[in-house]
Design an enzyme around this catalytic site. Structure first.
Site, short mmCIF file in Angstrom:
data_model
loop_
_atom_site.label_atom_id
_atom_site.label_comp_id
_atom_site.label_asym_id
_atom_site.label_seq_id
_atom_site.Cartn_x
_atom_site.Cartn_y
_atom_site.Cartn_z
N SER A 123 35.89 31.56 34.29
CA SER A 123 36.59 30.40 34.82
C SER A 123 37.54 30.82 35.95
O SER A 123 37.09 31.33 36.97
CB SER A 123 37.32 29.69 33.67
N ASP B 228 29.39 21.55 31.66
CA ASP B 228 30.61 22.10 32.23
C ASP B 228 30.86 21.43 33.57
O ASP B 228 29.96 21.37 34.42
CB ASP B 228 30.43 23.61 32.43
N HIS C 236 31.97 24.65 28.87
CA HIS C 236 32.89 25.62 29.43
C HIS C 236 33.56 26.41 28.30
O HIS C 236 33.85 25.87 27.23
CB HIS C 236 33.95 24.91 30.26
#
Length: 320
Positions: free
Chosen positions: A161, A258, A288
């Site tokens: 991320s 996601d 995610h």
């Protein structure tokens, strides 16, 4: 880009459990509350044993940088390759502890030395503080990893991320500044776009109900990018970079449910167009942060193996 798929049943159980806790969404919380919630979420994980763990501090641009070094229990006969990793959490949340289980799992799966970096977080330290800390840590690893038992000639970076964003930025900096020779980058559902970049379909399709909310991404961006000019900086948003040539080979993981899915795929395409070797593994039924859900989602282990496979191949190629 619409990708029809079924949400993994184990992921659905995780989401249902989080719904039952009725915690406020990140974008509706204070920074302190959001950090506490993030810490609590990852405290449920049971970390794997590894050969050795050291907590150290290294010199940083503004303050000492805490790092955590993991060594495998039964590593290779020669000095193992070195993986410098940066935690996710929107540049605002997360720390060495939240990503401790991930680092341990990669240490064991890839038989490598892992260095986790506790970079400065926003909003107290907006862009480019995190990038500067992460690049400094990679420079340090290139010089001193041998003292820790690793091979500084086999040096890779990665993260999930926001950590994937930082890893991608570090590869650009290493190229542009003539820095450490990196042999690989592992980008796990990376946040590589900018608020001034393309509006991808996955923001709308997956922007609510799948852990990472689109409004939460805006909340993170507002705290990390506090100057309008920085929103156009390629080290803040690597997808905006004009030139991605000359970067190390990449492993990129994306997830079907996601909001960051499409920008990760777009970055894969950009890397490939620039002649960078890319191994892209898409997990259509995942959300995610799934790679960090090691105790509750079986496919998290497949994500770890994907990262480990890329690192092993890169380290082996560099050793030849």
């Amino acid at each position: 880009m619409t990708m029809n798929s079924e949400l993994d049943p184990q992921v659905r159980q995780v989401l249902d459990l989080l719904d039952q806790q009725r915690a406020p969404p990140t974008y509706g919380a204070s920074v302190e509350t959001a950090r506490d919630q993030f810490d609590e979420l990852f405290s449920m994980l049971d970390p794997q044993p590894v050969g050795d763990v050291q907590n150290l501090t290294i010199p940083g641009p503004k303050r000492p940088i805490p790092i955590r070094v993991y060594a495998p229990e039964d590593g290779p006969d020669d000095a193992p390759g070195v993986f410098v990793t940066f935690h996710g959490g929107g540049w605002v949340l997360g720390d060495l502890d939240t990503h401790d289980p991930f680092c341990r799992a990669v240490t064991n799966a890839a038989d490598c030395l892992v260095i986790s970096v506790d970079y400065r977080r926003a909003p107290e330290h907006p862009f480019p503080a995190a990038v500067e800390d992460c690049y400094t840590a990679v420079e340090w690893a290139g010089e001193y990893a041998g003292d820790l038992g690793g091979d500084p000639e086999r040096l890779a970076v990665g993260g999930d991320s926001a950590g994937g964003n930082l890893a991608a930025a570090v590869t650009l900096l290493a190229r542009d500044r003539g820095g450490p020779d990196l042999c690989h980058q592992s980008l796990i559902y990376p946040a590589v776009n900018s608020v001034v970049g393309e509006e991808f379909d996955s923001y709308e399709e997956n922007g609510a109900g799948y852990l990472l909310e689109h409004e939460s991404m805006e909340w993170y961006d507002e705290r990390y990018i506090q100057d309008d000019l920085d929103a156009r900086n390629e080290y803040a948003a690597p997808l905006l970079a004009r030139d991605l040539s000359g970067l190390p080979p990449a492993t990129v993981i994306t997830a079907g449910f996601d909001p960051l899915r499409d920008e990760g795929i777009a970055y894969v395409d950009r890397l490939e167009d620039a002649g960078v070797a890319v191994e892209h593994e898409h997990f259509p039924e995942m959300i995610h942060a799934f790679v960090s859900m090691l105790d509750v989602v079986d496919r998290a282990h497949d994500g770890i193996e994907t990262v480990a496979d890329g690192l092993r191949d890169a380290f082996d190629a560099q050793a030849r």
